[in-house]
Design a protein around this motif. Structure first.
Motif, PDB file in Angstrom:
ATOM      1  N   ARG A   1       0.874  -1.268  -0.008  1.00  0.00           N
ATOM      2  CA  ARG A   1       0.194  -0.071  -0.188  1.00  0.00           C
ATOM      3  C   ARG A   1       1.001   1.239   0.012  1.00  0.00           C
ATOM      4  O   ARG A   1       0.337   2.374  -0.083  1.00  0.00           O
ATOM      5  CB  ARG A   1      -0.810   0.064   1.157  1.00  0.00           C
ATOM      6  N   GLY A   2       2.137   1.335   0.084  1.00  0.00           N
ATOM      7  CA  GLY A   2       2.938   2.416   0.010  1.00  0.00           C
ATOM      8  C   GLY A   2       4.248   2.130   0.803  1.00  0.00           C
ATOM      9  O   GLY A   2       4.916   0.778   0.762  1.00  0.00           O
ATOM     10  N   ALA A   3       4.838   3.117   0.852  1.00  0.00           N
ATOM     11  CA  ALA A   3       6.159   3.189   1.384  1.00  0.00           C
ATOM     12  C   ALA A   3       6.545   2.698   2.721  1.00  0.00           C
ATOM     13  O   ALA A   3       7.418   2.202   3.296  1.00  0.00           O
ATOM     14  CB  ALA A   3       6.900   4.741   1.344  1.00  0.00           C
ATOM     15  N   TYR A   4       5.602   2.579   3.737  1.00  0.00           N
ATOM     16  CA  TYR A   4       5.594   2.086   5.136  1.00  0.00           C
ATOM     17  C   TYR A   4       4.955   0.830   5.408  1.00  0.00           C
ATOM     18  O   TYR A   4       3.840   0.697   4.687  1.00  0.00           O
ATOM     19  CB  TYR A   4       4.811   3.174   6.105  1.00  0.00           C
ATOM     20  N   ALA A   5       5.386  -0.044   6.160  1.00  0.00           N
ATOM     21  CA  ALA A   5       4.919  -1.148   6.440  1.00  0.00           C
ATOM     22  C   ALA A   5       3.645  -0.957   7.260  1.00  0.00           C
ATOM     23  O   ALA A   5       3.373   0.032   7.842  1.00  0.00           O
ATOM     24  CB  ALA A   5       5.867  -1.920   7.365  1.00  0.00           C
ATOM     25  N   PRO A   6       2.658  -1.911   7.407  1.00  0.00           N
ATOM     26  CA  PRO A   6       1.479  -1.629   8.114  1.00  0.00           C
ATOM     27  C   PRO A   6       1.762  -1.239   9.690  1.00  0.00           C
ATOM     28  O   PRO A   6       2.541  -1.711  10.171  1.00  0.00           O
ATOM     29  CB  PRO A   6       0.755  -3.116   8.151  1.00  0.00           C
ATOM     30  N   THR A   7       0.841  -0.690  10.362  1.00  0.00           N
ATOM     31  CA  THR A   7       0.987  -0.238  11.622  1.00  0.00           C
ATOM     32  C   THR A   7       1.352  -1.282  12.447  1.00  0.00           C
ATOM     33  O   THR A   7       2.106  -1.135  13.364  1.00  0.00           O
ATOM     34  CB  THR A   7      -0.408   0.545  12.083  1.00  0.00           C
ATOM     35  N   GLU A   8       0.750  -2.489  12.280  1.00  0.00           N
ATOM     36  CA  GLU A   8       0.825  -3.804  13.322  1.00  0.00           C
ATOM     37  C   GLU A   8       2.568  -4.057  13.221  1.00  0.00           C
ATOM     38  O   GLU A   8       3.000  -4.451  14.289  1.00  0.00           O
ATOM     39  CB  GLU A   8      -0.160  -4.831  13.218  1.00  0.00           C
ATOM     40  N   GLU A   9       3.058  -3.928  12.032  1.00  0.00           N
ATOM     41  CA  GLU A   9       4.391  -4.340  11.927  1.00  0.00           C
ATOM     42  C   GLU A   9       5.087  -3.518  12.494  1.00  0.00           C
ATOM     43  O   GLU A   9       6.193  -3.757  13.200  1.00  0.00           O
ATOM     44  CB  GLU A   9       4.503  -4.648  10.498  1.00  0.00           C
ATOM     45  N   ARG A  10       4.967  -2.240  12.244  1.00  0.00           N
ATOM     46  CA  ARG A  10       5.754  -0.931  12.838  1.00  0.00           C
ATOM     47  C   ARG A  10       5.621  -1.290  14.425  1.00  0.00           C
ATOM     48  O   ARG A  10       6.760  -0.920  15.168  1.00  0.00           O
ATOM     49  CB  ARG A  10       5.352   0.446  12.404  1.00  0.00           C
ATOM     50  N   GLU A  11       4.501  -1.453  15.011  1.00  0.00           N
ATOM     51  CA  GLU A  11       4.572  -1.409  16.457  1.00  0.00           C
ATOM     52  C   GLU A  11       5.091  -2.680  16.859  1.00  0.00           C
ATOM     53  O   GLU A  11       5.535  -2.645  17.903  1.00  0.00           O
ATOM     54  CB  GLU A  11       2.956  -1.722  16.846  1.00  0.00           C
ATOM     55  N   ARG A  12       5.363  -3.756  16.167  1.00  0.00           N
ATOM     56  CA  ARG A  12       5.854  -5.014  16.573  1.00  0.00           C
ATOM     57  C   ARG A  12       7.265  -4.738  16.606  1.00  0.00           C
ATOM     58  O   ARG A  12       8.119  -4.875  18.092  1.00  0.00           O
ATOM     59  CB  ARG A  12       5.883  -6.233  15.522  1.00  0.00           C
ATOM     60  N   LEU A  13       7.825  -4.031  15.857  1.00  0.00           N
ATOM     61  CA  LEU A  13       9.488  -3.543  15.744  1.00  0.00           C
ATOM     62  C   LEU A  13       9.604  -2.258  16.830  1.00  0.00           C
ATOM     63  O   LEU A  13      10.755  -2.575  17.570  1.00  0.00           O
ATOM     64  CB  LEU A  13       9.763  -3.145  14.546  1.00  0.00           C
ATOM     65  N   SER A  14       8.675  -1.698  17.068  1.00  0.00           N
ATOM     66  CA  SER A  14       9.004  -0.627  18.245  1.00  0.00           C
ATOM     67  C   SER A  14       8.861  -1.339  19.511  1.00  0.00           C
ATOM     68  O   SER A  14       9.708  -0.949  20.271  1.00  0.00           O
ATOM     69  CB  SER A  14       7.622   0.350  18.033  1.00  0.00           C
TER      70      SER A  14
END
Length: 340
Positions: free
Chosen positions: A291-304
Motif C-alpha cells: 500500500r505504500g512506502a511504510y509497513a502496516p501499523t501492526e508491523e511497525r508496532e511490533r518492531l517498536s
C-alpha cells in the motif's frame, strides 16, 4: 576556488580530469578521482555551494530545524538508504550513481562559519548526518568537518551528528569544546552476513560500538539508532537484544529504532537487492509494502516493541531519537530538494 582550500588539501594524491555542470550549480564541478582501494571507480564532483545551512520544513517530524550536508551521494552504498531519491535532482540515478557519483561541497567550512556567525543567527540546533553520512570515507581526504565543528564552537551553536563511521573519533577534542553536542551511531545489525550484504562499504558494526564507548568515556553523550529494522533480516529478537546489551555496556545514553520504509526509487533498489540476497522474503515484502512506502501499523508496532522492551537495559538519560513513528527519517519530497 579559494587559495586556502588548496592548502587544506595539499596532502591529496588525486587526478582532476574533467568538469561537469550539475543542476542547481552555476559553476562547473571539477571531477576528482582518488588512487585508493576505497575509491575505485568513484568520481567526486567538487562544487561551490551558495549556502550550507538547510532549513527543515515545519511539517517535518524531525526534532531539529536546521541541517548541514557536506556531501550528496554516499559511498557506504546502503541498499535501504532513504536519501537515494535526492540524487535524481542532479540527473543521477538513485542506484549505482548514488554510490559512485559523489558531490562534495568544498566550501562547507567557510560557509558554515559565515552563516553561523551572523548576528541574526539564533543558535538553533543543527544536525549533521540527516541525509548522507558526513563521515563517509572521503571525509578523510577533504577534512571538511573540523571547520564545521569549529564554527559550531565559536558561534555556540548546539548540534549533533548521526553516522555509521568511527571516523568521528578524529574530532573528539572539538566535540568537547562545543557547548551542546550529541552523537549517534547507526548500527542496524551485528550479523556479519546481513551487514556485508545490506551496507557493504560501511565500517564494521563492532567498530561503531567501540566508538560509542570511547565517545561516552570522553564525556560526549552518544546514543545508537538501530535503523532500519528490516523484517526477516535484522529483526530477530536475539540479534536486537545483543545490540542493546552491547550498547548498554558501551554507555549509550539513548537508543531508538526505525522500521524500513521504501519511498520512491529506494523501493526498486531494495527489492532488486532482496531478490538476489533473500528471494524467500520477496513475497513477504511485497505484501508488507503493497500500500505504500511504510509497513502496516501492526508491523511497525511490533518492531517498536522490540526496541522499547529491550531498551530497559539502558539507563533513562533521555532519547535524542524518540519512538520510530515520531521521527522516521523520510526521504524529502521533490520541493525539498534545495535542502540537500
Amino acid at each position: 576556488m579559494c587559495e586556502h582550500l588548496f592548502v587544506r588539501w595539499d596532502n591529496l594524491k588525486v587526478e582532476t580530469r574533467e568538469a561537469a555542470t550539475l543542476p542547481g550549480y552555476s559553476e562547473p564541478a571539477a571531477i576528482r578521482t582518488f588512487d585508493a582501494p576505497e575509491a575505485m571507480d568513484i568520481r567526486f564532483y567538487e562544487v561551490q555551494a551558495k549556502s550550507i545551512l538547510n532549513r527543515v520544513p515545519k511539517a517535518s517530524r524531525m526534532p531539529f530545524r536546521w541541517t548541514i550536508n557536506p556531501f550528496r551521494g554516499c559511498t557506504h552504498a546502503c541498499v535501504y538508504c532513504f536519501a537515494r531519491p535526492t540524487h535524481t535532482y542532479l540527473d543521477f540515478d538513485a542506484g549505482r550513481d548514488f554510490e559512485r557519483e559523489i558531490v562534495v561541497k568544498v566550501n562547507t567550512p567557510e560557509l558554515a562559519r559565515t552563516e553561523l556567525m551572523k548576528p541574526r543567527w539564533k543558535r538553533e540546533h543543527v544536525a549533521l548526518g540527516t541525509n548522507t553520512d558526513p563521515y563517509q570515507w572521503v571525509e578523510k581526504r577533504y577534512e571538511l568537518l573540523p571547520g564545521v565543528w569549529e564554527a559550531m564552537r565559536d558561534s555556540r551553536t548546539p548540534c549533533s551528528v548521526l553516522t555509521k563511521s568511527p571516523l568521528l573519533l578524529r574530532d573528539v577534542e572539538l566535540f568537547k569544546q562545543i557547548p551542546s553536542f550529541a552523537a549517534n551511531l547507526s548500527i542496524p545489525t551485528l550479523d556479519e552476513k546481513a551487514w556485508r550484504a545490506s551496507e557493504p562499504h560501511t565500517p564494521h558494526p563492532h567498530k561503531r560500538i567501540e566508538a560509542v564507548a570511547e565517545l561516552n568515556r570522553a564525556g560526549i553523550p552518544t546514543g545508537v539508532l538501530i535503523a532500519p529494522l528490516m523484517p526477516g533480516i535484522n529483526d530477530d529478537p536475539r540479534q536486537v537484544e545483543e545490540i542493546l546489551e552491547r550498547c548498554a555496556d558501551a554507555g549509550a545514553v539513548s537508543i531508538g529504532g526505525i522500521c524500513l520504509h521504501l519511498r520512491g526509487e529506494v523501493r526498486g533498489v531494495f527489492m532488486d537487492w532482496l531478490r538476489s540476497y533473500r528471494p524467500d522474503l520477496v513475497e513477504r515484502y511485497e505484501r508488507l509494502y503493497a500500500r505504500g512506502a511504510y509497513a502496516p501499523t501492526e508491523e511497525r508496532e511490533r518492531l517498536s516493541r522490540l526496541i522499547r522492551e529491550g531498551r530497559r537495559v539502558i539507563p533513562d538519560r533521555g532519547d535524542f531519537f524518540k519512538d520510530p513513528d515520531e521521527t522516521e527519517m523520510a526521504a524529502p519530497a521533490p520541493e525539498q530538494a534545495s535542502l540537500f
